[in-house]
Design an enzyme around this catalytic site. Structure first.
Site, PDB file in Angstrom:
ATOM      1  N   ARG A  16      73.845  43.979  86.974  1.00 56.80           N
ATOM      2  CA  ARG A  16      74.811  44.973  86.502  1.00 56.80           C
ATOM      3  C   ARG A  16      74.176  45.770  85.361  1.00 56.80           C
ATOM      4  NH1 ARG A  16      77.107  44.571  90.575  1.00 56.80           N
ATOM      5  NH2 ARG A  16      79.231  43.855  90.968  1.00 56.80           N
ATOM      6  N   HIS A  31      72.960  52.007  92.945  1.00 59.60           N
ATOM      7  CA  HIS A  31      73.731  50.775  93.190  1.00 59.60           C
ATOM      8  C   HIS A  31      73.863  50.507  94.700  1.00 59.60           C
ATOM      9  CE1 HIS A  31      76.979  47.996  91.315  1.00 59.60           C
ATOM     10  NE2 HIS A  31      76.573  47.500  92.482  1.00 59.60           N
TER      11      HIS A  31
HETATM   12  P1  NDP Z   1      76.760  33.592  91.913  1.00 53.99           P
HETATM   13  O1  NDP Z   1      77.996  33.333  91.160  1.00 53.99           O
HETATM   14  O2  NDP Z   1      76.556  32.942  93.251  1.00 53.99           O
HETATM   15  O3  NDP Z   1      75.485  33.179  91.023  1.00 53.99           O
HETATM   16  C1  NDP Z   1      75.403  33.456  89.674  1.00 53.99           C
HETATM   17  C2  NDP Z   1      74.146  32.812  89.107  1.00 53.99           C
HETATM   18  O4  NDP Z   1      73.960  33.267  87.763  1.00 53.99           O
HETATM   19  C3  NDP Z   1      74.224  31.286  89.068  1.00 53.99           C
HETATM   20  O5  NDP Z   1      72.974  30.730  89.397  1.00 53.99           O
HETATM   21  C4  NDP Z   1      74.559  31.008  87.592  1.00 53.99           C
HETATM   22  O6  NDP Z   1      74.085  29.771  87.103  1.00 53.99           O
HETATM   23  C5  NDP Z   1      73.802  32.132  86.920  1.00 53.99           C
HETATM   24  N1  NDP Z   1      74.371  32.397  85.595  1.00 53.99           N
HETATM   25  C6  NDP Z   1      75.623  32.803  85.289  1.00 53.99           C
HETATM   26  N2  NDP Z   1      75.779  32.894  83.955  1.00 53.99           N
HETATM   27  C7  NDP Z   1      74.601  32.512  83.404  1.00 53.99           C
HETATM   28  C8  NDP Z   1      74.145  32.366  82.078  1.00 53.99           C
HETATM   29  N3  NDP Z   1      74.927  32.624  81.013  1.00 53.99           N
HETATM   30  N4  NDP Z   1      72.878  31.932  81.879  1.00 53.99           N
HETATM   31  C9  NDP Z   1      72.084  31.637  82.934  1.00 53.99           C
HETATM   32  N5  NDP Z   1      72.454  31.746  84.229  1.00 53.99           N
HETATM   33  C10 NDP Z   1      73.704  32.180  84.462  1.00 53.99           C
HETATM   34  O7  NDP Z   1      76.643  35.175  92.059  1.00 53.99           O
HETATM   35  P2  NDP Z   1      75.883  36.002  93.208  1.00 53.99           P
HETATM   36  O8  NDP Z   1      74.509  35.466  93.331  1.00 53.99           O
HETATM   37  O9  NDP Z   1      76.701  36.125  94.443  1.00 53.99           O
HETATM   38  O10 NDP Z   1      75.870  37.458  92.548  1.00 53.99           O
HETATM   39  C11 NDP Z   1      75.223  37.647  91.312  1.00 53.99           C
HETATM   40  C12 NDP Z   1      75.393  39.075  90.856  1.00 53.99           C
HETATM   41  O11 NDP Z   1      74.584  39.964  91.623  1.00 53.99           O
HETATM   42  C13 NDP Z   1      76.791  39.690  90.990  1.00 53.99           C
HETATM   43  O12 NDP Z   1      77.674  39.190  90.014  1.00 53.99           O
HETATM   44  C14 NDP Z   1      76.465  41.153  90.776  1.00 53.99           C
HETATM   45  O13 NDP Z   1      76.362  41.390  89.378  1.00 53.99           O
HETATM   46  C15 NDP Z   1      75.061  41.277  91.399  1.00 53.99           C
HETATM   47  N6  NDP Z   1      75.119  41.999  92.684  1.00 53.99           N
HETATM   48  C16 NDP Z   1      74.609  43.274  92.708  1.00 53.99           C
HETATM   49  C17 NDP Z   1      74.624  44.008  93.882  1.00 53.99           C
HETATM   50  C18 NDP Z   1      73.986  45.341  93.936  1.00 53.99           C
HETATM   51  O14 NDP Z   1      74.127  46.035  94.942  1.00 53.99           O
HETATM   52  N7  NDP Z   1      73.252  45.757  92.923  1.00 53.99           N
HETATM   53  C19 NDP Z   1      75.215  43.465  95.111  1.00 53.99           C
HETATM   54  C20 NDP Z   1      75.716  42.118  94.982  1.00 53.99           C
HETATM   55  C21 NDP Z   1      75.664  41.422  93.791  1.00 53.99           C
HETATM   56  P3  NDP Z   1      74.606  28.359  87.698  1.00 53.99           P
HETATM   57  O15 NDP Z   1      73.946  28.254  89.050  1.00 53.99           O
HETATM   58  O16 NDP Z   1      74.094  27.366  86.742  1.00 53.99           O
HETATM   59  O17 NDP Z   1      76.098  28.453  87.784  1.00 53.99           O
HETATM   60  C1  OXD Z   2      78.765  43.697  94.544  1.00 52.95           C
HETATM   61  C2  OXD Z   2      78.033  44.946  94.415  1.00 52.95           C
HETATM   62  O1  OXD Z   2      79.142  43.098  93.527  1.00 52.95           O
HETATM   63  O2  OXD Z   2      77.885  45.662  95.439  1.00 52.95           O
HETATM   64  O3  OXD Z   2      78.971  43.252  95.697  1.00 52.95           O
HETATM   65  O4  OXD Z   2      77.534  45.265  93.336  1.00 52.95           O
END
Ligand code: NDP
Ligand code: OXD
Length: 307
Positions: free
Chosen positions: A222, A270
C-alpha cells in the site's frame, strides 16, 4: 438473509449466475434502493457504502480486495465479521507482477532503460540469480505465493513477518527487532504487507539505509507503507538503484510528483493484482456456506491485529 453486492455493474450478472448455480437458496441483490435493509446479512464491497448503518443485521462484511485498510475502523459495524478476499487468481496475478519486477531489477532493466534514453550501448556486470538475495516483507497469501513463484530461479530467498515461520529453504525473520537484519540482506526488497498502524511508514529513510547499497524495490503493498520523500532520496542517492512502484499516496499521484518522471522508477496504477468477478463470487459462496455451518472462513480478519 440477503447477500448485497456493492460493486461494478458488470459483476451483477456474473454473481447472479454463480448464486443461481451454486447457492440457489441465497437471496442476492445489487440494489440498495429496493433491498429490505433488515434482510441484509452479507455485504460485499470495496468501500463502505454511506447507507451502511441501515444494515442492522449485517453478519459478514466482505472486502472485494485482499486489503481492508480502505475501511475506516471507527465506521465498521462492531458485531459484523470482516473477511478479506482470498482466492487463487488474485495470488497468481501477484506472482506474475512481482516475478516480472524482480527479474527486471535483477537484470538491471531500470539502468538499461536510462542508458537507452541516452543511446548508451554498454553492458553492465552480470550477476547470477544464486548470488542475488531477494527478501519479501509479509508472508501471507501474497508474500508466500510470490516466494513460491521466485523459487525456481534460484535466488537466495528471505522473508519477514510478524510471527516467525519455520522453513528450510529460506531465511526467516520476524518482528521489529529482526527487521534491520532482514533488510541488510535484501538486494531486492518486495513489500507485500497489509497497511496497519504497525506497518504505516515502514519503508522509511532508516529502512532504506539498512538495505545494501544499490538495492532494488518492488512496492506492491500500500502507498502508506512508504515515506515517499525517503523513497525519492534513496533513489536520488543511488541507495536504491531502481524501483517498481504499484501503490502510492495519493492514488494517482499529482501530475507534478517527481516519481512520475524518475528515470529509475517504473510506476504502475495499482494493477499488481486485481479481483475478478467470478472467483470473487465463488469465494463469497464458499464463505457463506462456511458461515452458515459455523466453520472458519478463509480471509477472516482479526480486528485487533488490523489484518
Ligand atoms: P495476509 O493477511 O495473508 O498476510 C499478511 C502478512 O503480513 C502476514 O505474513 C503477516 O505476518 C505480515 N504482517 C502483518 N503485520 C506485520 C507486522 N507489523 N510486521 C511484520 N509482518 C507483518 O495478506 P495478503 O498476503 O493477502 O495481502 C497482503 C497485502 O498485499 C494486502 O493487505 C494489500 O496491502 C496488498 N495487495 C496489493 C495488491 C496490489 O494490486 N497492489 C493486490 C492484493 C494485495 P504473520 O504471518 O505473522 O501474521
Ligand atoms: C487488493 C488490491 O487489496 O487490489 O486486493 O489492492
Amino acid at each position: 438473509m440477503t447477500f448485497l453486492l456493492n460493486a461494478w455493474p458488470e459483476w451483477g450478472p456474473i454473481f447472479q449466475t454463480a448464486f443461481a448455480r451454486h447457492m440457489p437458496d441465497q437471496p442476492f441483490s445489487m440494489d440498495p434502493a429496493t433491498v429490505d435493509p433488515d434482510s441484509v446479512r452479507y455485504l460485499m464491497t470495496w468501500t463502505l457504502p454511506k447507507e451502511l448503518e441501515r444494515y442492522r443485521n449485517l453478519e459478514v462484511l466482505f472486502s472485494t480486495g485482499a486489503g481492508i485498510d480502505q475501511f475506516p475502523p471507527n465506521l465498521l459495524p462492531p458485531k459484523a465479521q470482516l473477511v478479506r478476499m482470498v482466492e487463487t487468481g488474485l495470488t497468481r496475478m501477484m506472482q506474475e507482477f512481482v516475478t516480472m519486477a524482480v527479474l527486471a531489477l535483477h537484470r538491471d532493466i531500470p539502468a538499461y532503460l536510462e542508458q537507452q534514453s541516452r543511446r548508451d550501448w554498454r553492458p553492465l556486470p552480470l550477476r547470477p540469480a544464486w548470488e542475488r538475495r531477494v527478501g519479501v516483507m509479509g508472508l501471507g497469501e501474497m508474500g508466500a505465493g510470490v516466494l513460491e513463484a521466485l523459487r525456481p530461479f534460484g535466488f537466495s530467498l528471505r522473508g519477514w513477518s510478524r510471527s516467525l515461520r519455520e522453513t528450510e529453504d529460506m531465511l526467516c525473520f520476524a518482528g521489529q527487532e529482526e527487521l534491520p537484519a532482514f533488510l541488510s540482506g535484501c538486494d531486492i526488497l518486495v513489500c507485500l504487507l497489509p497497511l496497519t498502524d504497525q506497518t504505516r511508514g515502514i519503508l522509511s529513510a532508516e529502512a532504506f539505509a539498512a538495505l545494501p547499497k544499490g538495492a532494488g524495490l518492488v512496492q506492491a503493498g500500500r502507498g502508506g507503507h512508504a515515506d515517499q520523500q525517503a523513497l525519492l532520496d534513496a533513489l536520488n542517492s543511488g541507495q536504491l538503484s531502481g524501483a517498481f512502484i504499484d501503490v502510492t499516496t495519493p492514488e494517482p499521484l499529482p501530475a507534478d510528483h517527481p516519481l512520475w518522471a524518475h528515470p529509475r522508477v517504473i510506476l504502475t496504477p495499482h494493477i499488481a493484482s486485481d479481483t475478478l468477478a467470478e472467483p470473487a463470487a465463488l469465494a463469497a459462496i464458499d464463505n457463506i456456506r462456511r458461515h452458515r455451518a459455523g466453520q472458519p472462513m478463509p480471509g477472516l480478519v482479526d480486528r485487533t491485529r488490523g489484518y
